[in-house]
Write an enzyme that holds these catalytic residues in place. Structure first.
Site, mmCIF file in Angstrom:
data_model
loop_
_atom_site.group_PDB
_atom_site.id
_atom_site.type_symbol
_atom_site.label_atom_id
_atom_site.label_comp_id
_atom_site.label_asym_id
_atom_site.label_seq_id
_atom_site.Cartn_x
_atom_site.Cartn_y
_atom_site.Cartn_z
ATOM 1 N NE ARG A 198 -15.146 -113.566 61.220
ATOM 2 C CZ ARG A 198 -14.696 -113.628 59.961
ATOM 3 N NH1 ARG A 198 -15.405 -113.127 58.964
ATOM 4 N NH2 ARG A 198 -13.572 -114.243 59.691
ATOM 5 C CB SER A 200 -11.498 -115.654 66.856
ATOM 6 O OG SER A 200 -10.650 -116.410 66.041
ATOM 7 C CD GLU A 254 -14.776 -113.591 65.096
ATOM 8 O OE1 GLU A 254 -13.719 -112.971 64.863
ATOM 9 O OE2 GLU A 254 -15.047 -114.692 64.584
HETATM 10 C C1 LIG Z 1 -13.624 -124.152 67.310
HETATM 11 C C2 LIG Z 1 -14.341 -122.975 66.672
HETATM 12 C C3 LIG Z 1 -13.856 -122.446 65.498
HETATM 13 C C4 LIG Z 1 -14.490 -121.337 64.905
HETATM 14 N N1 LIG Z 1 -13.993 -120.841 63.738
HETATM 15 C C5 LIG Z 1 -14.609 -119.786 63.165
HETATM 16 C C6 LIG Z 1 -14.101 -119.233 61.941
HETATM 17 O O1 LIG Z 1 -13.121 -119.714 61.362
HETATM 18 N N2 LIG Z 1 -14.748 -118.173 61.416
HETATM 19 C C7 LIG Z 1 -15.846 -117.618 62.006
HETATM 20 O O2 LIG Z 1 -16.400 -116.645 61.477
HETATM 21 N N3 LIG Z 1 -16.344 -118.118 63.155
HETATM 22 C C8 LIG Z 1 -15.761 -119.181 63.743
HETATM 23 N N4 LIG Z 1 -16.258 -119.684 64.916
HETATM 24 C C9 LIG Z 1 -17.416 -119.022 65.575
HETATM 25 C C10 LIG Z 1 -18.792 -119.599 65.195
HETATM 26 O O3 LIG Z 1 -18.697 -120.968 64.871
HETATM 27 C C11 LIG Z 1 -19.427 -118.862 64.021
HETATM 28 O O4 LIG Z 1 -19.627 -117.492 64.299
HETATM 29 C C12 LIG Z 1 -20.793 -119.482 63.617
HETATM 30 O O5 LIG Z 1 -21.216 -118.871 62.446
HETATM 31 C C13 LIG Z 1 -21.880 -119.314 64.683
HETATM 32 O O6 LIG Z 1 -22.968 -120.120 64.305
HETATM 33 P P1 LIG Z 1 -23.977 -120.755 65.370
HETATM 34 O O7 LIG Z 1 -25.028 -121.462 64.632
HETATM 35 O O8 LIG Z 1 -23.243 -121.558 66.378
HETATM 36 O O9 LIG Z 1 -24.548 -119.426 66.035
HETATM 37 P P2 LIG Z 1 -24.862 -119.181 67.568
HETATM 38 O O10 LIG Z 1 -23.582 -119.093 68.331
HETATM 39 O O11 LIG Z 1 -25.876 -120.147 68.040
HETATM 40 O O12 LIG Z 1 -25.516 -117.739 67.493
HETATM 41 C C14 LIG Z 1 -24.731 -116.624 67.127
HETATM 42 C C15 LIG Z 1 -25.678 -115.455 66.858
HETATM 43 O O13 LIG Z 1 -26.444 -115.749 65.696
HETATM 44 C C16 LIG Z 1 -27.822 -115.617 65.989
HETATM 45 N N5 LIG Z 1 -28.553 -116.609 65.207
HETATM 46 C C17 LIG Z 1 -28.274 -117.931 65.079
HETATM 47 N N6 LIG Z 1 -29.170 -118.513 64.267
HETATM 48 C C18 LIG Z 1 -30.035 -117.543 63.882
HETATM 49 C C19 LIG Z 1 -31.193 -117.531 63.064
HETATM 50 N N7 LIG Z 1 -31.652 -118.623 62.458
HETATM 51 N N8 LIG Z 1 -31.852 -116.347 62.903
HETATM 52 C C20 LIG Z 1 -31.417 -115.223 63.515
HETATM 53 N N9 LIG Z 1 -30.319 -115.186 64.303
HETATM 54 C C21 LIG Z 1 -29.641 -116.337 64.488
HETATM 55 C C22 LIG Z 1 -27.953 -115.888 67.483
HETATM 56 O O14 LIG Z 1 -29.123 -115.306 68.025
HETATM 57 C C23 LIG Z 1 -26.690 -115.228 67.993
HETATM 58 O O15 LIG Z 1 -26.924 -113.847 68.145
HETATM 59 C C24 LIG Z 1 -15.643 -120.783 65.520
HETATM 60 C C25 LIG Z 1 -16.138 -121.332 66.712
HETATM 61 C C26 LIG Z 1 -15.501 -122.415 67.283
HETATM 62 C C27 LIG Z 1 -16.044 -123.009 68.566
#
Ligand SMILES: Cc1cc2nc3c(=O)[nH]c(=O)nc-3n(C[C@H](O)[C@H](O)[C@H](O)COP(=O)(O)OP(=O)(O)OC[C@H]3O[C@@H](n4cnc5c(N)ncnc54)[C@H](O)[C@@H]3O)c2cc1C
Length: 302
Positions: free
Chosen positions: A171, A222, A292
């Site tokens: 992560r 998580s 996380e």
């Molecule tokens: C129900 C649920 C289940 C989940 N299951 C998992 C799982 O199994 N495994 C897991 O790892 N995670 C899981 N997650 C967490 C999350 O979905 C992941 O970490 C996902 O990758 C985050 O992506 P996002 O686009 O929503 O990022 P955001 O939450 O919008 O951003 C997260 C970070 O990434 C940065 N970021 C986003 N896009 C960019 C970009 N283009 N350039 C630079 N920085 C950027 C943001 O600035 C921020 O710091 C889960 C979440 C939920 C709600």
């Protein structure tokens, strides 16, 4: 001289005072002064120049599925890539995807084309950009297993960075050390496999998630990273916090490493629950739990 709203409007659609709660899966957060949705790299680059000239705070967000925002308003610019940077291009086993692509939709598209590798991501509700930033993963696979290269806007230039240079770990990635870099896209390498087998695996995992995670409430997935060789949920269960509630923030009865927004959770209540868990786990087990999910726009931590 034009005001900042008018200037941003020259490059993108702009929302004023848009709620961060509406932009995150946890449904918590104050308002962002400006939210922009650039259509292409030229518009994005121009917006970044403007932001730098004006020395404005900014934040790129994907689907907001890994963020705990404070209830304060964010006096800056939120940049969203999921409205326009959501195209993907398949060439044999390599898919080039823009950063705003939904990783779930990309996994489904790959499955239809008989390409394996993204099955682990089929329940992760984020974008490619967010998944690379977090090195998102599940079922012992993660983004770093399938990435070839990442396209990045950094210091005003756009360049491809090889996956080996992205310092991926559990992560974690180099992008967390450089929050000013913007991920624009990625090249992902997949492997041919029978579509039916891929879809069966995805369906099996979907059922496992439905059975084990509180998907009927807003969460950010998580809350804590698993400490080496341990499961965070077991430690939280061990301190008796299953079902523990502060205001409308509640540790899920179904999965202790999820904290749900039961209705109108205040960011402070949510964070207090997080801190209590960290403190009690440390007192009982001597283990430090690290989050996380990411805290965003916290001027002061309770
Ligand atoms: C129900 C649920 C289940 C989940 N299951 C998992 C799982 O199994 N495994 C897991 O790892 N995670 C899981 N997650 C967490 C999350 O979905 C992941 O970490 C996902 O990758 C985050 O992506 P996002 O686009 O929503 O990022 P955001 O939450 O919008 O951003 C997260 C970070 O990434 C940065 N970021 C986003 N896009 C960019 C970009 N283009 N350039 C630079 N920085 C950027 C943001 O600035 C921020 O710091 C889960 C979440 C939920 C709600």
């Amino acid at each position: 001289m034009k005001n900042i709203y008018e200037e941003l409007l020259g490059y993108s659609e702009v929302d004023v005072d848009h709620s961060l709660a509406a932009m995150t899966t946890l449904r918590i957060g104050g308002k962002a002064s400006y939210t922009v949705y650039p259509e292409n790299q030229v518009a994005l680059d121009s917006i970044m120049r403007l932001i730098k000239e004006r020395n404005l705070p900014y934040k790129v967000i994907g689907k907001g599925s890994d963020l705990l925002c404070s209830d304060d308003d964010f006096d800056g610019v939120v940049i969203r890539l999921d409205r326009h940077f959501h195209h993907s291009y398949f060439d044999d086993c390599v898919v080039s995807a823009q950063a705003g692509c939904s990783i779930i939709l990309l996994a489904v598209e790959a499955m239809k084309r008989g390409l394996s590798g993204l099955e682990f991501a089929s329940g992760i509700p984020g974008t490619i950009g967010g998944a690379i930033f977090m090195n998102a993963g599940a079922y012992k696979s993660s983004m770093s297993d399938i990435l070839d290269e990442v396209l990045v806007l950094r210091d005003g230039t756009i360049e491809w960075i090889k996956a080996e240079e992205c310092e991926f770990g559990y992560r974690s990635s180099i992008f967390q050390k450089h929050p000013e870099w913007i991920i624009l896209g990625a090249r992902i390498r997949l492997t041919p496999k029978d579509s039916r087998q891929i879809s069966d695996l995805m369906e099996d995992r979907r059922k496992r998630r439905m059975a084990s995670q509180p998907l009927d409430y807003p969460t950010c997935g998580s809350v804590f990273r698993n400490p080496e060789g341990m499961n965070a949920w077991q430690l939280i269960d061990g301190i008796g916090y299953r079902g523990k509630r502060i205001g409308d923030a509640m540790v899920s009865e179904k999965h202790c490493n999820f904290i749900c927004n039961m209705g109108n959770a205040k960011a402070q209540d949510y964070l207090q629950l997080v801190h209590e868990i960290q403190q009690k786990v440390f007192e009982k087990y001597g283990v430090e739990l690290h989050t996380e999910m990411e805290l965003f726009n916290w001027k002061q931590i309770v």
